[in-house]
Design a protein around this motif. Sequence first.
Motif, short mmCIF file in Angstrom:
data_model
loop_
_atom_site.label_atom_id
_atom_site.label_comp_id
_atom_site.label_asym_id
_atom_site.label_seq_id
_atom_site.Cartn_x
_atom_site.Cartn_y
_atom_site.Cartn_z
N GLY A 1 5.76 4.92 -1.05
CA GLY A 1 5.81 4.10 0.16
C GLY A 1 4.46 3.81 0.78
O GLY A 1 4.37 3.36 1.92
N ASN A 2 3.38 4.05 0.03
CA ASN A 2 2.02 3.79 0.53
C ASN A 2 1.52 2.44 0.02
O ASN A 2 1.81 2.06 -1.12
N ALA A 3 0.77 1.75 0.86
CA ALA A 3 0.23 0.45 0.46
C ALA A 3 -1.10 0.20 1.15
O ALA A 3 -1.34 0.68 2.26
N THR A 4 -1.94 -0.56 0.45
CA THR A 4 -3.22 -0.99 1.00
C THR A 4 -3.42 -2.45 0.63
O THR A 4 -3.09 -2.85 -0.48
N ILE A 5 -3.94 -3.22 1.57
CA ILE A 5 -4.27 -4.61 1.29
C ILE A 5 -5.62 -4.92 1.92
O ILE A 5 -5.93 -4.45 3.01
#
Length: 194
Positions: free
Chosen positions: A139-143
């Motif tokens: 459930g981790n995200a980076t943009i």
Amino acid sequence: MRKLTLLALVATFTFATSCKNDKKENAEKEVITEVEEVVTEKAVVKKITAELHAKSGSNVTGNVVFKEENGTVSMTAVLSGLEPGKHAIHLHETADCSSDDGTSSGGHWNPTSEPHGKWGDAAGYHKGDIGNLEADEKGNATITFSTDQWCIGCGDPAKDIVGKAVIVHKGIDDFKTQPTGDAGARVSCAGVIE
């Protein structure tokens, strides 16, 4: 003869001292010129950090950092608590995250009255249409996103991101459904306040 030798010695000393002083003055001028070039080349960097808060009963939190340098704004958002997969992320009209469902932030930021679309598309897009990010199995995200079409605190209503909100949606932006991309509920919100 003695007078002539003494006179020649005094003239040589005066000439040498004069040349030394000229070299010293020229060196000082060169140093000043170099300092002026460094000062004029130094960039002004503006930075805003905002905390993303969970909305619509989700657990999605994180932070977003905007940094402006040399006319380009970069955005980096780091999130956790997302469902694995793709999620839309947009800038919305108002830095108001007070409602439980994030709707207090208004619609997509669209100061140029364009149709909703994919960033950079010739058919048009909102200045807030950032796109999608992908969450991993935890459930981790980076943009990370960069553009010269935004500014931080410049006062230009068509570019200034201060006073806007970052919204992360439950679903994917399809880049065509008007006016939102059919991205679903707002699961996280951060106000961009200088």
